[in-house]
Design a protein around this motif. Structure first.
Motif, mmCIF file in Angstrom:
data_model
loop_
_atom_site.group_PDB
_atom_site.id
_atom_site.type_symbol
_atom_site.label_atom_id
_atom_site.label_comp_id
_atom_site.label_asym_id
_atom_site.label_seq_id
_atom_site.Cartn_x
_atom_site.Cartn_y
_atom_site.Cartn_z
ATOM 1 N N THR A 142 1.096 7.747 5.028
ATOM 2 C CA THR A 142 0.591 6.509 4.443
ATOM 3 C C THR A 142 0.905 5.290 5.314
ATOM 4 N N VAL A 143 2.054 5.270 5.976
ATOM 5 C CA VAL A 143 2.362 4.171 6.903
ATOM 6 C C VAL A 143 1.385 4.196 8.082
ATOM 7 N N LEU A 144 1.144 5.378 8.625
ATOM 8 C CA LEU A 144 0.234 5.491 9.765
ATOM 9 C C LEU A 144 -1.202 5.148 9.384
ATOM 10 N N LEU A 145 -1.619 5.502 8.165
ATOM 11 C CA LEU A 145 -3.003 5.237 7.759
ATOM 12 C C LEU A 145 -3.291 3.744 7.734
ATOM 13 N N GLY A 146 -2.413 2.980 7.086
ATOM 14 C CA GLY A 146 -2.616 1.532 7.070
ATOM 15 C C GLY A 146 -2.524 0.928 8.460
ATOM 16 N N SER A 147 -1.615 1.431 9.272
ATOM 17 C CA SER A 147 -1.458 0.921 10.636
ATOM 18 C C SER A 147 -2.693 1.215 11.479
ATOM 19 N N THR A 148 -3.298 2.391 11.250
ATOM 20 C CA THR A 148 -4.491 2.769 12.017
ATOM 21 C C THR A 148 -5.658 1.843 11.732
ATOM 22 N N GLY B 101 0.812 -1.217 0.000
ATOM 23 C CA GLY B 101 0.000 0.000 0.000
ATOM 24 C C GLY B 101 0.839 1.256 0.000
ATOM 25 N N VAL B 102 1.908 1.254 0.788
ATOM 26 C CA VAL B 102 2.798 2.427 0.858
ATOM 27 C C VAL B 102 3.474 2.666 -0.487
ATOM 28 N N VAL B 103 4.004 1.614 -1.092
ATOM 29 C CA VAL B 103 4.669 1.752 -2.400
ATOM 30 C C VAL B 103 3.681 2.250 -3.446
ATOM 31 N N LEU B 104 2.482 1.692 -3.432
ATOM 32 C CA LEU B 104 1.445 2.076 -4.391
ATOM 33 C C LEU B 104 1.082 3.547 -4.235
ATOM 34 N N ASN B 105 0.866 3.973 -3.022
ATOM 35 C CA ASN B 105 0.470 5.361 -2.770
ATOM 36 C C ASN B 105 1.607 6.341 -3.035
ATOM 37 N N LEU B 106 2.822 5.979 -2.627
ATOM 38 C CA LEU B 106 3.951 6.888 -2.824
ATOM 39 C C LEU B 106 4.331 7.031 -4.291
ATOM 40 N N LEU C 244 -4.684 9.638 -2.961
ATOM 41 C CA LEU C 244 -4.913 10.271 -1.661
ATOM 42 C C LEU C 244 -3.796 11.230 -1.285
ATOM 43 N N LEU C 245 -2.553 10.813 -1.453
ATOM 44 C CA LEU C 245 -1.421 11.624 -1.010
ATOM 45 C C LEU C 245 -1.191 12.848 -1.894
ATOM 46 N N ALA C 246 -1.770 12.857 -3.099
ATOM 47 C CA ALA C 246 -1.593 14.005 -3.994
ATOM 48 C C ALA C 246 -2.248 15.258 -3.429
ATOM 49 N N GLY C 247 -3.200 15.078 -2.531
ATOM 50 C CA GLY C 247 -3.829 16.206 -1.842
ATOM 51 C C GLY C 247 -3.521 16.134 -0.357
ATOM 52 N N PRO C 248 -2.454 16.794 0.109
ATOM 53 C CA PRO C 248 -2.081 16.698 1.529
ATOM 54 C C PRO C 248 -3.226 16.989 2.505
ATOM 55 N N PRO C 249 -4.091 17.988 2.270
ATOM 56 C CA PRO C 249 -5.170 18.225 3.235
ATOM 57 C C PRO C 249 -6.061 17.003 3.441
ATOM 58 N N VAL D 216 10.063 20.873 -0.249
ATOM 59 C CA VAL D 216 9.489 19.984 -1.268
ATOM 60 C C VAL D 216 9.571 18.537 -0.797
ATOM 61 N N LYS D 217 10.735 18.156 -0.299
ATOM 62 C CA LYS D 217 10.909 16.786 0.208
ATOM 63 C C LYS D 217 10.035 16.541 1.434
ATOM 64 N N VAL D 218 9.988 17.511 2.319
ATOM 65 C CA VAL D 218 9.181 17.337 3.534
ATOM 66 C C VAL D 218 7.712 17.153 3.177
ATOM 67 N N GLN D 219 7.208 17.978 2.242
ATOM 68 C CA GLN D 219 5.776 17.950 1.913
ATOM 69 C C GLN D 219 5.373 16.658 1.210
ATOM 70 N N PHE D 220 6.093 16.300 0.144
ATOM 71 C CA PHE D 220 5.597 15.221 -0.713
ATOM 72 C C PHE D 220 6.379 13.910 -0.631
ATOM 73 N N GLN D 221 7.519 13.918 0.015
ATOM 74 C CA GLN D 221 8.206 12.646 0.190
ATOM 75 C C GLN D 221 8.128 12.180 1.650
ATOM 76 N N TYR D 222 8.615 12.999 2.559
ATOM 77 C CA TYR D 222 8.774 12.547 3.939
ATOM 78 C C TYR D 222 7.449 12.485 4.700
ATOM 79 N N MET D 223 6.666 13.565 4.660
ATOM 80 C CA MET D 223 5.376 13.529 5.358
ATOM 81 C C MET D 223 4.422 12.545 4.695
ATOM 82 N N SER D 224 4.515 12.408 3.374
ATOM 83 C CA SER D 224 3.675 11.424 2.679
ATOM 84 C C SER D 224 3.993 10.017 3.155
ATOM 85 N N LEU D 225 5.283 9.740 3.351
ATOM 86 C CA LEU D 225 5.690 8.425 3.848
ATOM 87 C C LEU D 225 5.097 8.167 5.226
ATOM 88 N N ILE D 226 5.194 9.138 6.115
ATOM 89 C CA ILE D 226 4.663 8.966 7.467
ATOM 90 C C ILE D 226 3.153 8.784 7.446
#
Length: 636
Positions: A192-198, A102-107, A251-256, A180-190
């Motif tokens: 999406t991992v948390l969403l599946g875990s939740t 799921g993480v790979v797919l979303n990222l 989902l991750l394409a829209g941070p809000p 740029v990295k924080v918004q779309f790489q690093y926070m996206s990683l966190i």
């Protein structure tokens, strides 16, 4: 800092800024396992980080975040005594597999947004215009709070939710990381991992275990429409090119939206614990999450508050008045945040069945004859047939757009009883309100963006889809049940798998949106050779289109007008600036053009070299930069 080191550094920061405060908040909730506290604590910590950034930003002292972190680390050490913690991490292979895929797919949709390549700056793969707006807004938040519209200098952002951008901006600013990295790489990683875990945390809290959690995670990561089946039935082959509603991979394409869905599910977890324990502390944490959702995504916030309102009615009916305190707190927080930031948002107005009629008229679906039949029956006053056709259009719309999520309607009293009663009241009432608002209403600002209500329903309804599969899956013989589940899995994930595969093809072929090196050189000139308060005007077509907001975050300079379409969606009046654009680029009277430029304190004109305007050679304009792709004029 090198890219190789920045991700580990960010993860360390996230532990201090998000996880430690979140674990502190959850210290007094003993119903959670250590792994569950890590998941929910991280999400709670993200919200707390947004709150401190908002408050300290208004105070003009964002540096107080360092003290916030230090205090929380000290409190964590005091409360948990880390040396005595025994944390045994047991990784279930199925859970790891689902979350990893799921993480790979979303990222795949966002990891390559804003990546520097030899040919320029590369953006792939989904929602690039919106991604550029969010990068521009995040960059703006690293410099100003409250933020100005990145595409309209001097005008504060209004009628828009930006707490997700604030989280990334604050981290980027305080720790000198690439936003740029924080918004779309690093926070996206966190996220999406948390969403599946939740999903698995919620399954444990309500007592349904791994099977329910696995299906919920699959829906959250990979659900999509089944329009491809409609096209197949229409003889158009297996075609994935037609889509209307966003699938899970976007989902991750829209941070809000991504942040808000994660926070909503964490809030639901705390909601279930609170309604079981009936303690004020857990209820307060739940109220903070639910109340602040409007700051992350207003549609998700409305979903949560409407659901809590019906739960409040239930508590009143049961005379459980103490349980109303967290609900009122959530409402107060929501209103307190919403009104100052969205006071000019307008409202909703009824627009009939236009959404379903537009669906029938979609040129690629080949079903417009159904709408012509409805119109003919309406003209003939055969209202019975009109009603039948309207109902049929609604059923088609939701069946083919929601796909296997529609399985959530197949419930019995026994299956619904597997959920706490309060959870059913919350979810069913919130889904109903959002479904009605998204189906039949238009926005005063934002127009057809009411489809965002339906996207919320599409995502959250996965809870009931998972429940239906969990309940009915055991009612069939093993072989038959396995075959049915396999078919459901294929139909659920087909769209997402296709989108993910296409993303990887695009990344491999470097297909996507590019900002070439000629433009980047021009932006470097502006960044290095102009005053920091300079204002830039771009051509009218660049001023209208959202993607050209990249000028502001790549130059760190103010834009006179860009992304006028999205600005109008936010309720901003762009007519006066559009009129100035027209004067500057189409008028041939020197005095009129010069006066327009200087009255609006415009310092530079940025245009592609292939474009020309009538007064470009006048003495009040000095060409200060030129290459094969771009020209920059200074207003002197």
């Amino acid at each position: 800092m090198s890219s190789l080191l920045s991700l580990p550094f960010f993860i360390l920061i996230a532990c201090f800024a998000f996880l430690a405060p979140g674990l502190n908040f959850l210290y007094f909730i003993h119903d959670l396992k250590p792994q569950e506290k890590v998941v929910l604590g991280s999400t709670l910590g993200i919200v707390a980080w947004a709150v401190q950034a908002y408050i300290f930003g208004l105070m003009g002292m964002p540096f107080l975040a360092y003290i916030y972190i230090a205090v929380n680390i000290a409190l964590f050490v005091f409360l948990y005594k880390p040396r005595t913690i025994r944390f045994h991490l047991r990784l279930d292979p199925l859970i790891v597999l689902i979350i990893t895929v799921g993480v790979v797919l979303n990222l795949s949709a966002v990891w390559f947004i804003g990546v520097r390549e030899s040919g320029g700056l590369y953006f792939c793969c989904r929602g690039v215009p919106d991604a550029i707006y969010h990068l521009s807004l995040t960059n703006e938040l690293t410099q100003n709070f409250p933020p100005f519209e990145p595409g309209m200098s001097g005008v504060l952002v209004k009628n828009y939710h930006y707490l997700s951008n604030l989280v990334s901006a604050n981290i980027s600013k305080l720790f000198n990381l690439d936003f740029v990295k924080v918004q779309f790489q690093y926070m996206s990683l966190i996220v999406t991992v948390l969403l599946g875990s939740t999903a698995f945390v919620l399954a444990n809290i309500i007592g349904l275990g791994k099977k329910f959690g696995a299906w919920l995670a699959i829906f959250l990561y990979a659900s999509g429409d089944i329009l491809y089946l409609l096209l197949l039935l229409r003889g158009k082959g297996l075609n994935f090119d037609v889509t209307i509603i966003d699938d899970a991979t976007k989902l991750l394409a829209g941070p809000p939206r991504a942040f808000s869905i994660l926070i909503l599910f964490a809030g639901i977890c705390l909601f279930c614990i609170w309604t079981r324990k009936k303690d004020l502390y857990t209820g307060t944490l739940m109220a903070i999450l639910m109340g602040l959702l409007v700051g992350f995504k207003v549609y998700t916030g409305i979903f949560a508050i409407s659901g809590l309102a019906f739960v409040g009615v239930y508590f009143i009916f049961k005379r459980r008045f103490k349980m109303l305190i967290p609900l009122l707190l959530a409402l107060f927080i929501s209103i307190a945040y919403y009104l100052p930031n969205n006071r000019d948002a307008g409202g909703l107005f009824f627009n009939g069945t236009w959404r379903f009629e537009n669906f029938l008229q979609h040129k690629d679906l080949g079903i417009s004859k159904l709408d012509y039949l409805r119109i003919n029956n309406l003209a003939s006053r055969n209202y019975f047939m009109v009603i039948l056709l309207e109902i049929f259009s609604v059923l088609m719309y939701f069946t083919f757009l929601f796909g296997t999520v529609i399985l959530g309607i197949f419930q019995t009293k026994k299956s619904l009883k597997l959920f706490p009663k309060e959870l059913n009241i919350f979810l069913i009432s919130a889904i109903t309100i959002s479904l009605f608002a998204g189906s039949f209403f238009y926005q005063s600002t934002g127009g057809a963006n009411t489809i965002q209500f339906l996207i919320s329903v599409f995502i959250v309804s996965a809870v009931y889809s998972s429940l239906a599969i969990y309940y009915w899956g055991s009612k069939f013989p093993r072989v038959v049940g396995g075959l049915i589940l396999a078919i459901i899995l294929i139909l659920t994930t087909a769209r997402a798998m296709h989108e993910g595969a296409q993303n990887f093809v695009n990344i491999s072929n470097k297909t996507g949106f590019w900002i070439d090196n000629e433009q980047l050189a021009a932006f470097d000139y502006i960044k290095n050779n102009t005053p920091s308060n300079s204002k830039i005007i771009v051509e009218p077509w660049m001023a209208e289109d959202e993607p050209f907001m990249y000028v502001t975050f790549l130059t760190n300079r103010r834009l006179f007008l860009s992304g006028a379409g999205v600005l109008r969606d936010h309720g901003q009046d762009t007519k006066a600036r559009e009129a100035v654009e027209k004067i500057v680029f189409t008028n041939d009277d020197d005095q009129t053009v010069e006066q327009a430029l200087k009255n609006n304190k415009i310092n530079y004109i940025y245009i592609p070299k292939t474009q020309h305007f009538k007064t470009s050679g006048r003495n009040y304009l000095k060409k200060v930069f030129e290459n094969n792709g771009t020209v920059i004029f200074e207003v002197v």
